[in-house]
Design an enzyme around this catalytic site. Sequence first.
Site, PDB file in Angstrom:
ATOM      1  N   LYS A 172       0.814  -1.228   0.000  1.00  0.00           N
ATOM      2  CA  LYS A 172       0.000   0.000   0.000  1.00  0.00           C
ATOM      3  C   LYS A 172       0.844   1.274   0.000  1.00  0.00           C
ATOM      4  O   LYS A 172       0.463   2.260  -0.627  1.00  0.00           O
ATOM      5  CB  LYS A 172      -0.933   0.024   1.218  1.00  0.00           C
TER       6      LYS A 172
ATOM      7  N   ASP B 118     -10.069   2.910   2.328  1.00  0.00           N
ATOM      8  CA  ASP B 118     -10.326   2.278   3.629  1.00  0.00           C
ATOM      9  C   ASP B 118     -11.315   3.099   4.462  1.00  0.00           C
ATOM     10  O   ASP B 118     -12.239   2.562   5.065  1.00  0.00           O
ATOM     11  CB  ASP B 118      -9.019   2.119   4.424  1.00  0.00           C
TER      12      ASP B 118
ATOM     13  N   ALA C  59      -4.789   2.391   8.518  1.00  0.00           N
ATOM     14  CA  ALA C  59      -6.252   2.314   8.560  1.00  0.00           C
ATOM     15  C   ALA C  59      -6.817   3.433   9.431  1.00  0.00           C
ATOM     16  O   ALA C  59      -7.826   4.066   9.085  1.00  0.00           O
ATOM     17  CB  ALA C  59      -6.695   0.944   9.084  1.00  0.00           C
TER      18      ALA C  59
ATOM     19  N   ARG D 271      -1.287   4.045  20.720  1.00  0.00           N
ATOM     20  CA  ARG D 271      -0.379   3.552  21.778  1.00  0.00           C
ATOM     21  C   ARG D 271       0.812   4.496  21.914  1.00  0.00           C
ATOM     22  O   ARG D 271       1.110   4.950  23.009  1.00  0.00           O
ATOM     23  CB  ARG D 271       0.086   2.136  21.427  1.00  0.00           C
TER      24      ARG D 271
HETATM   25  N1  LIG Z   1     -11.827  -4.246   7.669  1.00  0.00           N
HETATM   26  C1  LIG Z   1     -11.064  -3.763   6.715  1.00  0.00           C
HETATM   27  O1  LIG Z   1     -11.474  -3.646   5.543  1.00  0.00           O
HETATM   28  C2  LIG Z   1      -9.652  -3.313   7.072  1.00  0.00           C
HETATM   29  C3  LIG Z   1      -8.904  -2.548   6.159  1.00  0.00           C
HETATM   30  C4  LIG Z   1      -7.603  -2.123   6.543  1.00  0.00           C
HETATM   31  C5  LIG Z   1      -7.097  -2.496   7.804  1.00  0.00           C
HETATM   32  N2  LIG Z   1      -7.865  -3.245   8.653  1.00  0.00           N
HETATM   33  C6  LIG Z   1      -7.368  -3.630   9.983  1.00  0.00           C
HETATM   34  O2  LIG Z   1      -7.027  -2.461  10.721  1.00  0.00           O
HETATM   35  C7  LIG Z   1      -5.967  -2.761  11.642  1.00  0.00           C
HETATM   36  C8  LIG Z   1      -4.847  -1.741  11.510  1.00  0.00           C
HETATM   37  O3  LIG Z   1      -4.276  -1.860  10.202  1.00  0.00           O
HETATM   38  P1  LIG Z   1      -3.216  -0.780   9.659  1.00  0.00           P
HETATM   39  O4  LIG Z   1      -3.072  -1.009   8.206  1.00  0.00           O
HETATM   40  O5  LIG Z   1      -3.571   0.576  10.158  1.00  0.00           O
HETATM   41  O6  LIG Z   1      -1.859  -1.253  10.417  1.00  0.00           O
HETATM   42  P2  LIG Z   1      -0.624  -0.347  10.841  1.00  0.00           P
HETATM   43  O7  LIG Z   1      -0.449   0.828   9.935  1.00  0.00           O
HETATM   44  O8  LIG Z   1       0.507  -1.299  11.014  1.00  0.00           O
HETATM   45  O9  LIG Z   1      -1.037   0.251  12.295  1.00  0.00           O
HETATM   46  C9  LIG Z   1      -1.170  -0.614  13.400  1.00  0.00           C
HETATM   47  C10 LIG Z   1      -1.865   0.135  14.541  1.00  0.00           C
HETATM   48  O10 LIG Z   1      -2.107  -0.791  15.618  1.00  0.00           O
HETATM   49  C11 LIG Z   1      -1.461  -0.290  16.806  1.00  0.00           C
HETATM   50  N3  LIG Z   1      -1.015  -1.409  17.614  1.00  0.00           N
HETATM   51  C12 LIG Z   1      -0.334  -2.494  17.205  1.00  0.00           C
HETATM   52  N4  LIG Z   1      -0.122  -3.326  18.239  1.00  0.00           N
HETATM   53  C13 LIG Z   1      -0.675  -2.739  19.332  1.00  0.00           C
HETATM   54  C14 LIG Z   1      -0.776  -3.096  20.701  1.00  0.00           C
HETATM   55  N5  LIG Z   1      -0.247  -4.240  21.162  1.00  0.00           N
HETATM   56  N6  LIG Z   1      -1.423  -2.252  21.546  1.00  0.00           N
HETATM   57  C15 LIG Z   1      -1.960  -1.104  21.089  1.00  0.00           C
HETATM   58  N7  LIG Z   1      -1.894  -0.708  19.802  1.00  0.00           N
HETATM   59  C16 LIG Z   1      -1.258  -1.514  18.938  1.00  0.00           C
HETATM   60  C17 LIG Z   1      -0.322   0.581  16.310  1.00  0.00           C
HETATM   61  O11 LIG Z   1       0.090   1.447  17.335  1.00  0.00           O
HETATM   62  P3  LIG Z   1       1.630   1.984  17.380  1.00  0.00           P
HETATM   63  O12 LIG Z   1       1.704   3.118  16.393  1.00  0.00           O
HETATM   64  O13 LIG Z   1       1.827   2.435  18.790  1.00  0.00           O
HETATM   65  O14 LIG Z   1       2.519   0.826  16.999  1.00  0.00           O
HETATM   66  C18 LIG Z   1      -1.034   1.275  15.135  1.00  0.00           C
HETATM   67  O15 LIG Z   1      -1.933   2.259  15.607  1.00  0.00           O
HETATM   68  C19 LIG Z   1      -5.510  -4.191  11.316  1.00  0.00           C
HETATM   69  O16 LIG Z   1      -6.118  -5.053  12.246  1.00  0.00           O
HETATM   70  C20 LIG Z   1      -6.079  -4.442   9.932  1.00  0.00           C
HETATM   71  O17 LIG Z   1      -6.365  -5.805   9.726  1.00  0.00           O
HETATM   72  C21 LIG Z   1      -9.124  -3.648   8.316  1.00  0.00           C
END
Ligand SMILES: NC(=O)c1ccc[n+]([C@@H]2O[C@H](COP(=O)([O-])OP(=O)(O)OC[C@H]3O[C@@H](n4cnc5c(N)ncnc54)[C@H](OP(=O)(O)O)[C@@H]3O)[C@@H](O)[C@H]2O)c1
Length: 277
Positions: free
Chosen positions: A72, A110, A138, A159
Amino acid sequence: MEIDGNTRLVGIVADPIAHVRTPQLFNAAMAGQGLNAVCVPLHVGAPQLPALLAGLAGCQNLAGLVVTIPHKEAVVAHCGELTPAARLVGAANVLRWDGARGHWVGGNLDGDGFVAGLKERGHGLAGKRVLLLGAGGAGKAIAYAVGREHPAELVLHNRSMARAEEALARIAPALPGVAVRTGAADAAGFDVVINATALGLRDGDPAPLPVDSLRPGMLVCEAVMRDTALLAAARACGALAHAGQHMLDGQLAAIARFFGLALQERLAGGAPMVEKA
Ligand SMILES: NC(=O)c1ccc[n+]([C@@H]2O[C@H](COP(=O)([O-])OP(=O)(O)OC[C@H]3O[C@@H](n4cnc5c(N)ncnc54)[C@H](OP(=O)(O)O)[C@@H]3O)[C@@H](O)[C@H]2O)c1
């Protein structure tokens, strides 16, 4: 579905790819509405991404590409144009080729998908106090889309709060007149709570906030596509639990629109375009 010389092609680019559900959802929706388009998986690793995009540039029956993990952010460098959401987030999950200008156009749906999924279930955000947990890719996309729905207040928590502040600095200028700030992971006083962190992806993950701050009647939403500790706690206390699956379902019509395909959000008579399981 019969593929012929007029079929419009959509590719979903990912690595790994076996888990993706977009082809099943997209093809069912297209076939259900009699549209001649098909979505196929393209399993491409990071080193091959530039060659794939160079090779597909100008392919005249390619409607577009859906892009997911891990590409992405990398595709942004290959785009000659980005939508405001893709620019703000720094990542694109859809690409289409603009033949007249000779470049890829990148979009990020998204956030629009999340809001469309809410509306599909009858939930509006105008005038609501919204707490958004997670300021990753996201989270930022959802923040921008939620902000455009004119909530009374949008509070971002992450976090690492430096990342929430960075997201605020990017997004707030694009949302004039909307009260956006960073804040604590505490649902007290909010109408809507959204989890856009990765917490909930793994078995045994805790909820992303103290669940004793949830109240009956609150709308508690997941981006994570599983039944999580947060959704279980929401149901247990009489809040409304909104699953992450609705965010993906909500993106289908937006993806089709981005590609210039005439997929209707709802069929005549109000039936959803994809049967929900
Ligand atoms: N339903 C859908 O269509 C869809 C589409 C896109 C994404 N998603 C879901 O959305 C979620 C986030 O995706 P993303 O692309 O944004 O990932 P990302 O850019 O890697 O961001 C991850 C996020 O999760 C936080 N995080 C990770 N581990 C944590 C923990 N142990 N405690 C608290 N916060 C934690 C991170 O905080 P830090 O910055 O502090 O590390 C950050 O805010 C995923 O579960 C993904 O599967 C769903």
